[in-house]
Design a protein around this motif. Sequence first.
Motif, PDB file in Angstrom:
ATOM      1  N   ILE A  64      58.580  35.229 -21.800  1.00 25.27           N
ATOM      2  CA  ILE A  64      58.188  33.763 -21.928  1.00 25.27           C
ATOM      3  C   ILE A  64      57.762  33.092 -23.451  1.00 25.27           C
ATOM      4  N   ASN A  65      57.928  32.528 -23.800  1.00 23.98           N
ATOM      5  CA  ASN A  65      58.100  31.785 -25.385  1.00 23.98           C
ATOM      6  C   ASN A  65      56.931  31.099 -26.117  1.00 23.98           C
ATOM      7  N   SER A  66      56.603  31.309 -26.738  1.00 29.67           N
ATOM      8  CA  SER A  66      55.267  31.247 -27.227  1.00 29.67           C
ATOM      9  C   SER A  66      54.885  29.769 -27.892  1.00 29.67           C
ATOM     10  N   LYS A  67      56.043  29.186 -28.128  1.00 27.30           N
ATOM     11  CA  LYS A  67      56.551  27.610 -29.077  1.00 27.30           C
ATOM     12  C   LYS A  67      55.650  27.210 -27.816  1.00 27.30           C
ATOM     13  N   TYR A  68      56.334  26.788 -26.808  1.00 31.09           N
ATOM     14  CA  TYR A  68      55.764  26.174 -25.022  1.00 31.09           C
ATOM     15  C   TYR A  68      55.076  26.906 -24.584  1.00 31.09           C
ATOM     16  N   TRP A  69      55.126  28.292 -24.273  1.00 31.96           N
ATOM     17  CA  TRP A  69      53.621  28.485 -22.976  1.00 31.96           C
ATOM     18  C   TRP A  69      53.229  29.560 -23.173  1.00 31.96           C
ATOM     19  N   CYS A  70      52.336  30.412 -24.443  1.00 31.57           N
ATOM     20  CA  CYS A  70      51.384  30.819 -24.861  1.00 31.57           C
ATOM     21  C   CYS A  70      51.121  30.988 -25.997  1.00 31.57           C
ATOM     22  N   TYR A  71      49.971  31.365 -26.521  1.00 36.48           N
ATOM     23  CA  TYR A  71      49.108  31.025 -27.659  1.00 36.48           C
ATOM     24  C   TYR A  71      49.046  32.565 -29.069  1.00 36.48           C
ATOM     25  N   ASP A  72      50.553  32.877 -29.804  1.00 30.97           N
ATOM     26  CA  ASP A  72      50.231  33.926 -30.259  1.00 30.97           C
ATOM     27  C   ASP A  72      49.498  33.471 -32.154  1.00 30.97           C
ATOM     28  N   GLY A  73      48.903  32.523 -32.683  1.00 30.24           N
ATOM     29  CA  GLY A  73      48.647  32.464 -33.442  1.00 30.24           C
ATOM     30  C   GLY A  73      49.810  32.409 -34.797  1.00 30.24           C
ATOM     31  N   ARG A  74      51.221  32.369 -34.433  1.00 31.62           N
ATOM     32  CA  ARG A  74      51.537  32.113 -35.710  1.00 31.62           C
ATOM     33  C   ARG A  74      53.087  31.639 -35.299  1.00 31.62           C
ATOM     34  N   THR A  75      53.126  30.719 -34.287  1.00 34.14           N
ATOM     35  CA  THR A  75      54.557  29.855 -33.483  1.00 34.14           C
ATOM     36  C   THR A  75      53.870  28.358 -34.282  1.00 34.14           C
ATOM     37  N   PRO A  76      54.670  27.631 -35.140  1.00 40.13           N
ATOM     38  CA  PRO A  76      54.116  26.971 -35.880  1.00 40.13           C
ATOM     39  C   PRO A  76      55.007  25.976 -34.751  1.00 40.13           C
ATOM     40  N   GLY A  77      53.704  24.780 -33.585  1.00 41.15           N
ATOM     41  CA  GLY A  77      53.869  23.490 -33.545  1.00 41.15           C
ATOM     42  C   GLY A  77      53.981  23.911 -31.776  1.00 41.15           C
ATOM     43  N   ALA A  78      52.968  25.473 -31.809  1.00 38.41           N
ATOM     44  CA  ALA A  78      52.777  25.447 -29.901  1.00 38.41           C
ATOM     45  C   ALA A  78      52.119  24.986 -29.300  1.00 38.41           C
ATOM     46  N   SER A  79      52.235  24.556 -27.826  1.00 35.22           N
ATOM     47  CA  SER A  79      51.773  23.962 -27.243  1.00 35.22           C
ATOM     48  C   SER A  79      51.523  24.677 -26.051  1.00 35.22           C
ATOM     49  N   ASN A  80      51.291  25.925 -26.045  1.00 38.66           N
ATOM     50  CA  ASN A  80      50.237  27.129 -24.959  1.00 38.66           C
ATOM     51  C   ASN A  80      50.379  26.300 -23.533  1.00 38.66           C
ATOM     52  N   GLY A  81      51.457  26.581 -23.197  1.00 35.58           N
ATOM     53  CA  GLY A  81      51.643  25.293 -21.687  1.00 35.58           C
ATOM     54  C   GLY A  81      51.258  25.742 -20.717  1.00 35.58           C
ATOM     55  N   CYS A  82      50.725  27.596 -20.774  1.00 33.57           N
ATOM     56  CA  CYS A  82      50.377  28.233 -20.181  1.00 33.57           C
ATOM     57  C   CYS A  82      48.960  28.923 -20.315  1.00 33.57           C
ATOM     58  N   HIS A  83      48.701  27.954 -20.880  1.00 37.38           N
ATOM     59  CA  HIS A  83      46.591  28.483 -21.602  1.00 37.38           C
ATOM     60  C   HIS A  83      46.547  29.637 -21.603  1.00 37.38           C
ATOM     61  N   MET A  84      47.267  30.620 -22.387  1.00 39.68           N
ATOM     62  CA  MET A  84      46.698  31.605 -22.478  1.00 39.68           C
ATOM     63  C   MET A  84      47.726  32.189 -24.167  1.00 39.68           C
ATOM     64  N   PRO A  85      46.893  33.555 -24.400  1.00 36.04           N
ATOM     65  CA  PRO A  85      47.394  34.277 -25.752  1.00 36.04           C
ATOM     66  C   PRO A  85      48.307  34.681 -25.441  1.00 36.04           C
ATOM     67  N   CYS A  86      49.656  35.357 -25.617  1.00 37.39           N
ATOM     68  CA  CYS A  86      50.934  35.644 -25.529  1.00 37.39           C
ATOM     69  C   CYS A  86      50.072  37.513 -25.507  1.00 37.39           C
ATOM     70  N   SER A  87      49.299  37.935 -25.479  1.00 38.68           N
ATOM     71  CA  SER A  87      48.688  38.827 -25.222  1.00 38.68           C
ATOM     72  C   SER A  87      48.583  39.233 -24.738  1.00 38.68           C
ATOM     73  N   LYS A  88      47.775  38.142 -23.625  1.00 40.10           N
ATOM     74  CA  LYS A  88      48.470  39.045 -21.881  1.00 40.10           C
ATOM     75  C   LYS A  88      49.033  39.130 -21.329  1.00 40.10           C
ATOM     76  N   LEU A  89      50.946  38.343 -22.327  1.00 37.28           N
ATOM     77  CA  LEU A  89      51.435  38.220 -21.372  1.00 37.28           C
ATOM     78  C   LEU A  89      52.250  39.756 -21.590  1.00 37.28           C
TER      79      LEU A  89
END
Length: 114
Positions: A64-89
Motif C-alpha cells: 500500500i502506497n504511502s503517498k495516498y494511503w498511510c503516513y510515514d513521515g517522509r513522503t512529500p504531499g501524502a494524503s493518508n487515505g486510510c488514516h493510519m501510520p505506515c508502520s501498522k502495515l
Amino acid sequence: MKLLQLLGLPLLLVLLTAAPPRLPGPRRSPVPAGVCLARPKSCYNTQAIDRNKDGSSDCGIFQINSKYWCYDGRTPGASNGCHMPCSKLLDNNIADDIRCAKLNARKARGLMPW
C-alpha cells in the motif's frame, strides 16, 4: 515470511479472502483478489517495503502506497487515505492492511492502483 510461519498458509488464505471488496462488473475468477494481489506484490511478507522514485514507499503484504494511503513521515504531499501510520502495515496483524486495501479498491473502483 514470518506471517506464514506464525499463521500457516491455510489460515493466511482465510484472512486474505475474508469479505473481499465488491468490484464493478462480473466476477471473473473464483480465486479471491487478495490472494492474487499479495503473492506477486510482497510474497506474503508483511514487512515488505519498496521505495519509489517519487519518495513514497509501498508497504506491507499488499504494498500500500504511502503517498495516498498511510503516513510515514517522509513522503512529500501524502494524503493518508486510510488514516493510519505506515508502520501498522508492516506488522503481522493484517486486519488493518485488509481494511486499507479494501478502502483503496473501493475508492479506485477496482484494483488499478496495484
